[in-house]
Motif scaffolding. Structure first.
Motif, PDB file in Angstrom:
ATOM      1  N   ALA A   1       0.847  -1.202   0.000  1.00 44.96           N
ATOM      2  CA  ALA A   1       0.000   0.000   0.000  1.00 44.96           C
ATOM      3  C   ALA A   1       0.872   1.239   0.000  1.00 44.96           C
ATOM      4  O   ALA A   1       2.021   1.214   0.448  1.00 44.96           O
ATOM      5  N   ILE A   2       0.300   2.326  -0.501  1.00 45.44           N
ATOM      6  CA  ILE A   2       1.004   3.612  -0.484  1.00 45.44           C
ATOM      7  C   ILE A   2      -0.047   4.703  -0.297  1.00 45.44           C
ATOM      8  O   ILE A   2      -1.186   4.567  -0.770  1.00 45.44           O
ATOM      9  N   MET A   3       0.312   5.754   0.432  1.00 45.23           N
ATOM     10  CA  MET A   3      -0.677   6.799   0.719  1.00 45.23           C
ATOM     11  C   MET A   3       0.027   8.137   0.923  1.00 45.23           C
ATOM     12  O   MET A   3       1.149   8.185   1.436  1.00 45.23           O
ATOM     13  N   THR A   4      -0.625   9.210   0.525  1.00 45.24           N
ATOM     14  CA  THR A   4      -0.080  10.555   0.737  1.00 45.24           C
ATOM     15  C   THR A   4      -0.981  11.328   1.697  1.00 45.24           C
ATOM     16  O   THR A   4      -2.149  10.982   1.893  1.00 45.24           O
ATOM     17  N   GLY A   5      -0.421  12.390   2.267  1.00 48.44           N
ATOM     18  CA  GLY A   5      -1.139  13.153   3.282  1.00 48.44           C
ATOM     19  C   GLY A   5      -2.423  13.797   2.789  1.00 48.44           C
ATOM     20  O   GLY A   5      -3.311  14.109   3.591  1.00 48.44           O
ATOM     21  N   ASP A   6      -2.528  13.988   1.474  1.00 51.00           N
ATOM     22  CA  ASP A   6      -3.757  14.604   0.943  1.00 51.00           C
ATOM     23  C   ASP A   6      -4.859  13.576   0.710  1.00 51.00           C
ATOM     24  O   ASP A   6      -5.905  13.897   0.128  1.00 51.00           O
ATOM     25  N   GLY A   7      -4.621  12.327   1.139  1.00 51.34           N
ATOM     26  CA  GLY A   7      -5.693  11.329   1.092  1.00 51.34           C
ATOM     27  C   GLY A   7      -5.684  10.444  -0.129  1.00 51.34           C
ATOM     28  O   GLY A   7      -6.556   9.594  -0.292  1.00 51.34           O
ATOM     29  N   ARG A   8      -4.686  10.594  -1.008  1.00 49.40           N
ATOM     30  CA  ARG A   8      -4.616   9.679  -2.151  1.00 49.40           C
ATOM     31  C   ARG A   8      -4.029   8.354  -1.659  1.00 49.40           C
ATOM     32  O   ARG A   8      -3.135   8.341  -0.812  1.00 49.40           O
TER      33      ARG A   8
ATOM     34  N   SER B   1       3.881   0.448   2.585  1.00 45.10           N
ATOM     35  CA  SER B   1       4.173  -0.832   3.230  1.00 45.10           C
ATOM     36  C   SER B   1       4.188  -1.910   2.157  1.00 45.10           C
ATOM     37  O   SER B   1       3.418  -1.838   1.187  1.00 45.10           O
ATOM     38  N   THR B   2       5.065  -2.895   2.317  1.00 42.36           N
ATOM     39  CA  THR B   2       5.082  -4.016   1.377  1.00 42.36           C
ATOM     40  C   THR B   2       5.534  -5.266   2.104  1.00 42.36           C
ATOM     41  O   THR B   2       6.437  -5.215   2.933  1.00 42.36           O
ATOM     42  N   THR B   3       4.878  -6.395   1.814  1.00 42.13           N
ATOM     43  CA  THR B   3       5.101  -7.603   2.613  1.00 42.13           C
ATOM     44  C   THR B   3       4.614  -8.846   1.889  1.00 42.13           C
ATOM     45  O   THR B   3       3.783  -8.763   0.984  1.00 42.13           O
ATOM     46  N   SER B   4       5.118  -9.996   2.343  1.00 43.78           N
ATOM     47  CA  SER B   4       4.522 -11.264   1.901  1.00 43.78           C
ATOM     48  C   SER B   4       3.562 -11.783   2.971  1.00 43.78           C
ATOM     49  O   SER B   4       3.020 -12.877   2.842  1.00 43.78           O
ATOM     50  N   GLY B   5       3.390 -11.000   4.034  1.00 40.96           N
ATOM     51  CA  GLY B   5       2.451 -11.415   5.087  1.00 40.96           C
ATOM     52  C   GLY B   5       2.998 -12.574   5.895  1.00 40.96           C
ATOM     53  O   GLY B   5       4.202 -12.746   6.017  1.00 40.96           O
TER      54      GLY B   5
ATOM     55  N   ILE C   1      -5.788   0.445   3.926  1.00 45.06           N
ATOM     56  CA  ILE C   1      -5.651   1.826   4.404  1.00 45.06           C
ATOM     57  C   ILE C   1      -6.362   1.970   5.752  1.00 45.06           C
ATOM     58  O   ILE C   1      -7.520   1.557   5.902  1.00 45.06           O
ATOM     59  N   GLY C   2      -5.645   2.541   6.689  1.00 43.54           N
ATOM     60  CA  GLY C   2      -6.202   2.689   8.038  1.00 43.54           C
ATOM     61  C   GLY C   2      -5.749   1.582   8.967  1.00 43.54           C
ATOM     62  O   GLY C   2      -5.715   1.764  10.176  1.00 43.54           O
ATOM     63  N   ALA C   3      -5.410   0.426   8.401  1.00 45.75           N
ATOM     64  CA  ALA C   3      -4.895  -0.675   9.224  1.00 45.75           C
ATOM     65  C   ALA C   3      -3.370  -0.607   9.247  1.00 45.75           C
ATOM     66  O   ALA C   3      -2.781  -0.145  10.212  1.00 45.75           O
ATOM     67  N   GLY C   4      -2.721  -1.039   8.142  1.00 43.81           N
ATOM     68  CA  GLY C   4      -1.262  -1.063   8.099  1.00 43.81           C
ATOM     69  C   GLY C   4      -0.625   0.299   7.969  1.00 43.81           C
ATOM     70  O   GLY C   4       0.463   0.536   8.504  1.00 43.81           O
ATOM     71  N   ILE C   5      -1.261   1.193   7.215  1.00 41.64           N
ATOM     72  CA  ILE C   5      -0.722   2.556   7.057  1.00 41.64           C
ATOM     73  C   ILE C   5      -1.864   3.558   7.031  1.00 41.64           C
ATOM     74  O   ILE C   5      -2.988   3.245   6.621  1.00 41.64           O
ATOM     75  N   PHE C   6      -1.559   4.778   7.475  1.00 38.46           N
ATOM     76  CA  PHE C   6      -2.524   5.879   7.337  1.00 38.46           C
ATOM     77  C   PHE C   6      -1.775   7.195   7.473  1.00 38.46           C
ATOM     78  O   PHE C   6      -0.889   7.323   8.316  1.00 38.46           O
TER      79      PHE C   6
END
Ligand code: SD4
Length: 349
Positions: free
Chosen positions: A129-136, A230-234, A249-254
């Protein structure tokens, strides 16, 4: 030393002293790594034929000190690459993608990228996942044969109207975007561990407290933009189809400007049940420092998941003032701030 004490000292121009020595090398290494691995595997066709350009912010805010914050020991090489981008005036978004790509390419712990341990059916399935502060935000889950899921997640964010693509659909989108999707395969080491696991076939979805190493990153750039990835094989030997917290989004990263960001690592089910990263950012919104926010979120995770003796969760937070927080359920969670490795405090020792 307090594990969450101030980040390492600055030189006059705002670059950490430790980074000054290695900045040129790190910039070069980051750019070369991105260019080389991108052309071999996951970058888009246009990225392969064009010189690598680093996205620059156009926001006319005052320059500030760039920060890179990452999970586990491999946060160090990830941060080095990210700081190379940030000190070349690159964006937080480029920085977290570049840092994660370093670990996707080489992860001796076999927990990130195609060299990871497989699920119980012998398939390596990846989440990012990837996320920016503006909510993208962009995420991929349960993808196979993609060397750089974090870059695929970024393409979901930038080229589709969606946030999350999974499985065969995500792989189809990768191919359509010029990213190669390779046939399923295991490294020799991963196959040996899987075969050893098959001998017992004990399905116990708990995570080794000392040794589970998703790379999750937060970065703040000189223009004041924040991004997370975040990136993973779990989990190793998980059920086929299992997806953890990392691509959610909201779990692993926010990240939420102008409050801050949070990232998690550990047993994903416990973080999914509580939306751990969101908890921490909302605590900061309510006035908590990043350290207090991590502690409150970890306490809530423990409260909701019962007996904490069998799992680990590590959480990191960063606010727009550059303050950091780090906390874990159990001892043993290491994190990298700039080019320094620290031990996070924990609820249990
Ligand atoms: C997961 N949270 O899939 C990930 C695993 C992890 O360090 O973070 N390992 O549950």
């Amino acid at each position: 030393m307090d594990p969450t004490a101030d980040i390492p000292p600055l030189s006059a121009d705002g670059a950490p002293e430790t980074n000054r020595r290695s900045a040129c090398g790190a910039i070069l290494a980051a750019i070369l790594a991105t260019a080389a691995s991108g052309c071999r595997t996951a970058a888009t066709a246009s990225r392969c034929t064009e010189p690598v350009t680093l996205e620059k912010s156009t926001t006319p805010t005052p320059r500030r000190r760039p920060i890179a914050l990452s999970t586990w020991d491999h946060g160090l090489p990830a941060n080095r690459a990210a700081l190379g981008v940030l000190h070349a005036d690159g964006s937080a978004l480029d920085a977290v993608e570049t840092g994660c790509r370093v670990v996707e390419l080489e992860c001796p712990d076999m927990t990130v990228g195609l060299g990871s341990r497989p699920d119980r059916d012998g398939r390596v399935t990846l989440d990012a996942a990837i996320m920016t502060g503006d909510g993208r935000a962009g995420c991929v889950a349960f993808v196979q044969g993609v060397a750089h899921p974090v870059s695929l997640a970024r393409l979901v964010m930038e080229r589709t109207p969606h946030v999350l693509l999974v499985g065969a659909g995500a792989e189809q989108f990768a191919r359509e975007s010029g990213i190669s999707v390779t046939a399923p395969t295991l490294t020799r080491a991963a196959e040996a561990e899987w075969r050893a696991w098959l001998a017992e076939r004990r399905y116990q979805p708990t995570i080794n407290i000392e040794n589970h190493d998703t790379i999750s990153m937060l970065a703040l750039d000189a223009a004041g933009n924040m991004a997370a990835a975040s990136t993973t094989s779990g989990l190793a030997f998980k059920m086929h189809g299992r997806v953890g917290d990392s691509p959610i989004i909201g779990a692993g990263i926010f990240v939420d400007a102008p409050i801050g960001g949070a990232i998690c690592t550990g047993l994903g089910e416990t973080v999914l049940r509580t939306l751990g990263a969101h908890l921490a950012v909302e605590a900061m919104r309510a006035g908590a420092t990043p350290q207090e926010a991590c502690e409150r979120a970890i306490d809530r995770i423990i409260e909701k998941n019962g007996d904490p003796s069998g799992y680990q969760v590590g959480m990191l937070a960063l606010d727009f003032e550059g303050r950091i927080g780090a906390y874990a359920v159990q001892r043993g969670f290491t994190f990298a701030i700039q080019e320094e490795l620290r031990d996070a405090p924990s609820r249990f020792s």
